[in-house]
Write a protein that holds these residues in place. Structure first.
Motif, PDB file in Angstrom:
ATOM      1  N   ARG A   6      16.562  49.546  41.958  1.00  0.00           N
ATOM      2  CA  ARG A   6      15.269  50.200  42.161  1.00  0.00           C
ATOM      3  C   ARG A   6      15.460  51.538  42.880  1.00  0.00           C
ATOM      4  O   ARG A   6      14.868  52.555  42.508  1.00  0.00           O
ATOM      5  N   LEU A   7      16.314  51.553  43.905  1.00  0.00           N
ATOM      6  CA  LEU A   7      16.583  52.793  44.642  1.00  0.00           C
ATOM      7  C   LEU A   7      17.287  53.802  43.752  1.00  0.00           C
ATOM      8  O   LEU A   7      16.949  54.996  43.754  1.00  0.00           O
ATOM      9  N   PHE A   8      18.259  53.346  42.993  1.00  0.00           N
ATOM     10  CA  PHE A   8      19.008  54.239  42.105  1.00  0.00           C
ATOM     11  C   PHE A   8      18.080  54.856  41.057  1.00  0.00           C
ATOM     12  O   PHE A   8      18.112  56.065  40.804  1.00  0.00           O
ATOM     13  N   ALA A   9      17.213  54.046  40.444  1.00  0.00           N
ATOM     14  CA  ALA A   9      16.281  54.556  39.430  1.00  0.00           C
ATOM     15  C   ALA A   9      15.324  55.566  40.039  1.00  0.00           C
ATOM     16  O   ALA A   9      14.966  56.563  39.400  1.00  0.00           O
ATOM     17  N   ALA A  10      14.920  55.346  41.273  1.00  0.00           N
ATOM     18  CA  ALA A  10      14.010  56.293  41.931  1.00  0.00           C
ATOM     19  C   ALA A  10      14.673  57.653  42.113  1.00  0.00           C
ATOM     20  O   ALA A  10      14.036  58.694  41.935  1.00  0.00           O
ATOM     21  N   PRO A  29      19.346  60.345  54.775  1.00  0.00           N
ATOM     22  CA  PRO A  29      20.683  59.792  55.071  1.00  0.00           C
ATOM     23  C   PRO A  29      20.795  58.308  54.738  1.00  0.00           C
ATOM     24  O   PRO A  29      21.824  57.858  54.226  1.00  0.00           O
ATOM     25  N   ALA A  30      19.714  57.537  55.005  1.00  0.00           N
ATOM     26  CA  ALA A  30      19.754  56.104  54.702  1.00  0.00           C
ATOM     27  C   ALA A  30      19.868  55.864  53.207  1.00  0.00           C
ATOM     28  O   ALA A  30      20.624  54.992  52.754  1.00  0.00           O
ATOM     29  N   LEU A  31      19.141  56.661  52.428  1.00  0.00           N
ATOM     30  CA  LEU A  31      19.215  56.515  50.974  1.00  0.00           C
ATOM     31  C   LEU A  31      20.593  56.922  50.470  1.00  0.00           C
ATOM     32  O   LEU A  31      21.154  56.276  49.568  1.00  0.00           O
ATOM     33  N   SER A  32      21.166  57.970  51.035  1.00  0.00           N
ATOM     34  CA  SER A  32      22.516  58.391  50.643  1.00  0.00           C
ATOM     35  C   SER A  32      23.534  57.298  50.918  1.00  0.00           C
ATOM     36  O   SER A  32      24.438  57.050  50.119  1.00  0.00           O
ATOM     37  N   LEU A  35      23.202  54.614  48.312  1.00  0.00           N
ATOM     38  CA  LEU A  35      23.801  55.058  47.059  1.00  0.00           C
ATOM     39  C   LEU A  35      25.326  54.971  47.134  1.00  0.00           C
ATOM     40  O   LEU A  35      25.974  54.490  46.194  1.00  0.00           O
ATOM     41  N   SER A  36      25.909  55.403  48.248  1.00  0.00           N
ATOM     42  CA  SER A  36      27.367  55.335  48.410  1.00  0.00           C
ATOM     43  C   SER A  36      27.856  53.892  48.386  1.00  0.00           C
ATOM     44  O   SER A  36      28.897  53.584  47.794  1.00  0.00           O
ATOM     45  N   VAL A  44      32.523  52.968  40.735  1.00  0.00           N
ATOM     46  CA  VAL A  44      32.376  54.136  39.855  1.00  0.00           C
ATOM     47  C   VAL A  44      31.513  55.166  40.566  1.00  0.00           C
ATOM     48  O   VAL A  44      30.768  54.853  41.497  1.00  0.00           O
ATOM     49  N   ASP A  45      31.630  56.428  40.127  1.00  0.00           N
ATOM     50  CA  ASP A  45      30.723  57.471  40.590  1.00  0.00           C
ATOM     51  C   ASP A  45      29.524  57.512  39.658  1.00  0.00           C
ATOM     52  O   ASP A  45      29.688  57.604  38.435  1.00  0.00           O
ATOM     53  N   LEU A  46      28.331  57.460  40.218  1.00  0.00           N
ATOM     54  CA  LEU A  46      27.118  57.473  39.406  1.00  0.00           C
ATOM     55  C   LEU A  46      26.594  58.889  39.173  1.00  0.00           C
ATOM     56  O   LEU A  46      25.905  59.152  38.195  1.00  0.00           O
ATOM     57  N   PHE A  47      26.927  59.789  40.099  1.00  0.00           N
ATOM     58  CA  PHE A  47      26.507  61.183  39.977  1.00  0.00           C
ATOM     59  C   PHE A  47      27.704  62.103  40.187  1.00  0.00           C
ATOM     60  O   PHE A  47      28.660  61.756  40.888  1.00  0.00           O
TER      61      PHE A  47
END
Length: 304
Positions: A6-10, A29-32, A35-36, A44-47
């Motif tokens: 859900r976070l990634f799609a956002a 920073p919390a979202l980063s 994601l990490s 894998v790297d997503l971005f």
């Protein structure tokens, strides 16, 4: 996994870590960090970062497709689960400004009910500030308005797409004998305009004042469809939001779109607004995510 997806799609759909963090009520920073952690878990790297932009890697595109599938399956599950909670069909009440009701809502409702046949959608119309009040009072599940509500801490505003005005003329209009039209050509032009009281008419009037234009206003009508049908008969032009102008509408009424640079700069953002996320039912949260994803697919990728 569901929450991580859900976070990634956002992030993908908001095209920005900062915007996604605001929408999710997280710090950037919390979202980063989330994601990490997800990338480390998936190995894998997503971005990939290109300057200030984030671009999905092939693994990121695959993961986004999975996130959409997961969201759809989860939404279907919630919809089916509702059957055990109530004998009534699931209902979503959407608040919409009058302009949005005519330009945006029909296609959205068609897409949503096509995907969820048992979903019943109700619409409540009003001006943008009235829809914002309904959202805050929880009288509608969410609203779609042709503006953002950024000055109210009780409202979360999610941009959906940008729109602008465009000149529409009957295909046999005398002005179309010329190869190039400018704003000054609107001066004295017979026109049918939308009735006063909406952002769209306000924007039109501001445009006329800015360029010192005085069109010959023949009619003021609160229906885009009626305006479209009357243009050829009245040999008049109009300014309409680009989002309303489908190819079939133009073909059926023998109309032509005229590109004028200044009109393309009359930008207005249509946004989805909702109240405190803590009060959102899971099914409402799902519909909000479905709506933002629907418009993200229409406008294409591009993440800052």
């Amino acid at each position: 996994m569901l929450e991580d997806m859900r976070l990634f799609a956002a992030i993908v759909e908001q095209r920005s870590l900062n915007k996604a963090a605001d929408r999710l009520n997280l710090s950037q920073p919390a979202l980063s960090r989330r994601l990490s952690r997800l990338e480390a878990e998936l190995e894998v790297d997503l971005f990939r970062r290109i300057g200030k932009r984030l671009e999905l890697t092939p693994a990121g595109k695959l993961t986004y497709e999975f996130a959409l599938d997961l969201r759809r399956f989860h939404g279907d599950y919630l919809q089916k689960l509702n059957a055990f909670k109530s004998t009534e069909a699931p209902v979503a009440t959407i608040g919409a400004s009058l302009t949005t009701l005519q330009t945006t809502l029909p296609e959205l409702i068609t897409a949503m009910t096509g995907k969820h046949p048992n979903l019943e959608i109700k619409a409540v119309t009003g001006k943008s500030h009235e829809i914002a009040t309904l959202v805050k009072e929880r009288k509608v599940d969410f609203g779609i308005v042709a503006s953002s509500v950024v000055d109210d801490p009780g409202i979360t505003s999610l941009p959906l797409f940008d729109d602008h005005l465009i000149l529409v003329l009957p295909r046999k209009h005398i002005l179309l004998e010329r190869t190039h039209l400018e704003m000054t050509d609107l001066n004295g032009l017979p026109m049918i305009l939308f009735a006063p009281g909406t952002w769209y008419r306000t924007l039109t009037d501001e445009l006329f004042r800015t360029y010192k234009l005085k069109p010959d206003v023949r009619m003021e009508i609160d229906s885009f469809e009626a305006i479209i049908r009357l243009l050829s008969a009245c040999r008049a032009g109009t300014l309409l939001p680009k989002s309303y102008l489908r190819e079939q509408v133009l073909a059926d009424n023998d109309l032509y779109l005229v590109r004028i640079r200044e009109l393309e700069e009359t930008n207005r953002t249509t946004s989805l607004i909702h109240g405190d996320p803590a009060w959102l039912a899971p099914s409402t949260r799902y519909l909000i995510e479905e709506t933002t994803a629907y418009f993200a697919r229409r406008t294409g990728p591009g993440i800052e």
